[in-house]
Design a protein around this motif. Structure first.
Motif, mmCIF file in Angstrom:
data_model
loop_
_atom_site.group_PDB
_atom_site.id
_atom_site.type_symbol
_atom_site.label_atom_id
_atom_site.label_comp_id
_atom_site.label_asym_id
_atom_site.label_seq_id
_atom_site.Cartn_x
_atom_site.Cartn_y
_atom_site.Cartn_z
ATOM 1 N N LEU A 130 0.695 -0.865 -0.031
ATOM 2 C CA LEU A 130 0.111 0.303 -0.188
ATOM 3 C C LEU A 130 0.718 1.080 0.191
ATOM 4 O O LEU A 130 0.274 2.525 0.098
ATOM 5 C CB LEU A 130 -1.079 -0.275 1.574
ATOM 6 C CG LEU A 130 -1.603 -1.161 1.220
ATOM 7 C CD1 LEU A 130 -2.509 -1.049 2.563
ATOM 8 C CD2 LEU A 130 -2.984 -1.403 0.236
ATOM 9 N N SER A 131 2.004 0.914 0.131
ATOM 10 C CA SER A 131 2.769 2.173 -0.247
ATOM 11 C C SER A 131 2.733 3.377 1.655
ATOM 12 O O SER A 131 3.072 4.457 1.058
ATOM 13 C CB SER A 131 3.228 2.992 -1.613
ATOM 14 O OG SER A 131 3.419 2.336 -2.147
ATOM 15 N N LEU A 132 2.511 3.129 2.774
ATOM 16 C CA LEU A 132 1.982 3.447 3.249
ATOM 17 C C LEU A 132 3.075 3.708 4.505
ATOM 18 O O LEU A 132 3.938 3.268 4.212
ATOM 19 C CB LEU A 132 1.058 3.160 4.492
ATOM 20 C CG LEU A 132 -0.241 3.459 3.986
ATOM 21 C CD1 LEU A 132 -1.375 2.455 4.905
ATOM 22 C CD2 LEU A 132 -1.068 4.679 3.337
ATOM 23 N N ASN A 133 3.974 4.816 4.709
ATOM 24 C CA ASN A 133 4.965 5.358 5.722
ATOM 25 C C ASN A 133 5.325 5.153 7.377
ATOM 26 O O ASN A 133 5.702 4.720 7.658
ATOM 27 C CB ASN A 133 5.481 6.644 5.078
ATOM 28 C CG ASN A 133 6.915 6.735 5.470
ATOM 29 O OD1 ASN A 133 7.773 6.111 5.866
ATOM 30 N ND2 ASN A 133 6.838 7.658 6.746
ATOM 31 N N ARG A 134 3.899 5.829 7.170
ATOM 32 C CA ARG A 134 3.160 6.203 8.955
ATOM 33 C C ARG A 134 2.823 5.127 9.396
ATOM 34 O O ARG A 134 1.167 5.792 8.810
ATOM 35 C CB ARG A 134 3.425 7.122 9.383
ATOM 36 C CG ARG A 134 3.499 7.610 10.737
ATOM 37 C CD ARG A 134 3.691 9.576 11.101
ATOM 38 N NE ARG A 134 3.505 9.778 12.581
ATOM 39 C CZ ARG A 134 2.793 10.032 13.091
ATOM 40 N NH1 ARG A 134 1.752 10.609 12.730
ATOM 41 N NH2 ARG A 134 3.313 10.211 14.285
ATOM 42 N N LEU A 135 2.422 4.445 10.159
ATOM 43 C CA LEU A 135 1.222 3.437 10.769
ATOM 44 C C LEU A 135 0.768 3.897 12.608
ATOM 45 O O LEU A 135 2.038 3.915 13.164
ATOM 46 C CB LEU A 135 1.704 2.121 10.444
ATOM 47 C CG LEU A 135 2.037 1.778 9.099
ATOM 48 C CD1 LEU A 135 2.436 0.174 9.440
ATOM 49 C CD2 LEU A 135 1.271 2.248 7.972
ATOM 50 N N VAL A 180 7.215 3.837 12.149
ATOM 51 C CA VAL A 180 7.707 4.561 10.891
ATOM 52 C C VAL A 180 8.899 4.344 10.190
ATOM 53 O O VAL A 180 9.546 3.468 11.521
ATOM 54 C CB VAL A 180 8.549 6.190 10.963
ATOM 55 C CG1 VAL A 180 7.272 6.683 11.150
ATOM 56 C CG2 VAL A 180 9.220 5.674 11.992
ATOM 57 N N PRO A 181 9.497 3.591 9.109
ATOM 58 C CA PRO A 181 10.136 2.315 8.894
ATOM 59 C C PRO A 181 11.874 3.644 8.618
ATOM 60 O O PRO A 181 11.563 4.202 9.570
ATOM 61 C CB PRO A 181 10.381 2.867 6.948
ATOM 62 C CG PRO A 181 9.130 3.853 7.010
ATOM 63 C CD PRO A 181 8.797 3.963 7.799
ATOM 64 N N THR A 182 13.127 2.777 9.041
ATOM 65 C CA THR A 182 14.146 3.523 10.360
ATOM 66 C C THR A 182 14.400 4.246 8.138
ATOM 67 O O THR A 182 14.566 3.631 6.832
ATOM 68 C CB THR A 182 15.547 2.017 9.938
ATOM 69 O OG1 THR A 182 15.090 1.039 10.338
ATOM 70 C CG2 THR A 182 16.503 2.713 9.983
ATOM 71 N N GLY A 183 15.220 5.394 9.112
ATOM 72 C CA GLY A 183 15.221 6.133 7.604
ATOM 73 C C GLY A 183 14.327 6.672 6.988
ATOM 74 O O GLY A 183 14.569 7.627 6.152
ATOM 75 N N GLY A 184 12.711 6.599 7.922
ATOM 76 C CA GLY A 184 11.504 6.950 7.127
ATOM 77 C C GLY A 184 11.278 8.814 7.635
ATOM 78 O O GLY A 184 9.737 8.505 7.577
ATOM 79 N N GLY A 185 11.905 9.186 8.115
ATOM 80 C CA GLY A 185 12.314 10.307 8.078
ATOM 81 C C GLY A 185 12.251 10.914 9.576
ATOM 82 O O GLY A 185 12.349 10.679 10.667
#
Length: 203
Positions: A130-135, A180-185
């Motif tokens: 789904l290309s979502l970044n922040r859950l 958030v993914p590692t390095g995701g913002g």
């Protein structure tokens, strides 16, 4: 996502010894038995007592939400059979690339890692497909079992103000947890997302 704001339907996700599948009409008895339970009533806005009528309405709303592509509401199973719990994804914001998740497991099926495995599986799908970044998760500070699941899946408490939720046994105060993914913002980018949700615009 191929169509902004619309979630794929139907789907089935398998991994780590579990299968997440769509709810079926024949799940009614198991659904009622699972949701008519004190801990569910305490931490969620489910009707209490949760009877057959409530179960029928619940399955109807779940199907409508899935067909419309507005939310994912999937039964947690060991092998695609009997439902043992539920995991959800909803409130998708395509612009901010974020969504909220939730989970519950029936009393008879707890302490088996089902919530942790289900949240991990759906979180991974949300990112990769789904290309979502922040859950996000919303959890009452007193719900220690749910907090343990969140932490075990790499979610962390944010500094956002608690959200008041009314349920059949009173109100709960929900804290926001994020993954958030590692390095995701950077922290500043995450704060901009918070401001965007609070004030209704991108910052």
């Amino acid at each position: 996502m191929t169509t902004p704001g619309r979630l794929p339907y139907p789907i089935s996700l398998t991994g780590d010894g579990i299968t997440l599948r769509e709810w079926r009409d024949e799940d009614l008895d198991e659904l009622v038995a699972m949701l008519d339970e004190p801990d569910i009533a305490r931490w969620t806005p489910m009707p209490s007592p949760f009877d057959v009528e409530a179960g029928i309405a619940y399955l109807k709303r779940a199907r409508q939400g899935r067909v419309s592509g507005q939310r994912m509401q999937l039964a947690i199973t060991a092998d695609g059979g009997k439902p043992l719990g539920e995991v959800l994804l909803f409130g998708v914001d395509v612009g901010l690339r974020e969504a909220e998740l939730g989970y519950l497991v029936g009393a008879a099926h707890r302490r088996r890692g089902l919530a942790r495995r289900s949240l991990t599986l759906l979180s991974g799908y949300a990112r990769s497909t789904l290309s979502l970044n922040r859950l996000l998760l919303r959890i009452d500070a007193g719900n220690t079992a749910s907090i343990a699941v969140a932490r075990g899946c790499g979610y962390r408490l944010t500094g956002e103000p608690p959200i008041l939720q009314e349920g059949p046994h009173g109100s709960t105060s929900l804290d926001t947890w994020e993954s958030v993914p590692t390095g995701g913002g950077s922290r500043m980018e995450r704060l901009r997302n918070v401001a965007a949700r609070r004030y209704g615009r991108r910052v």
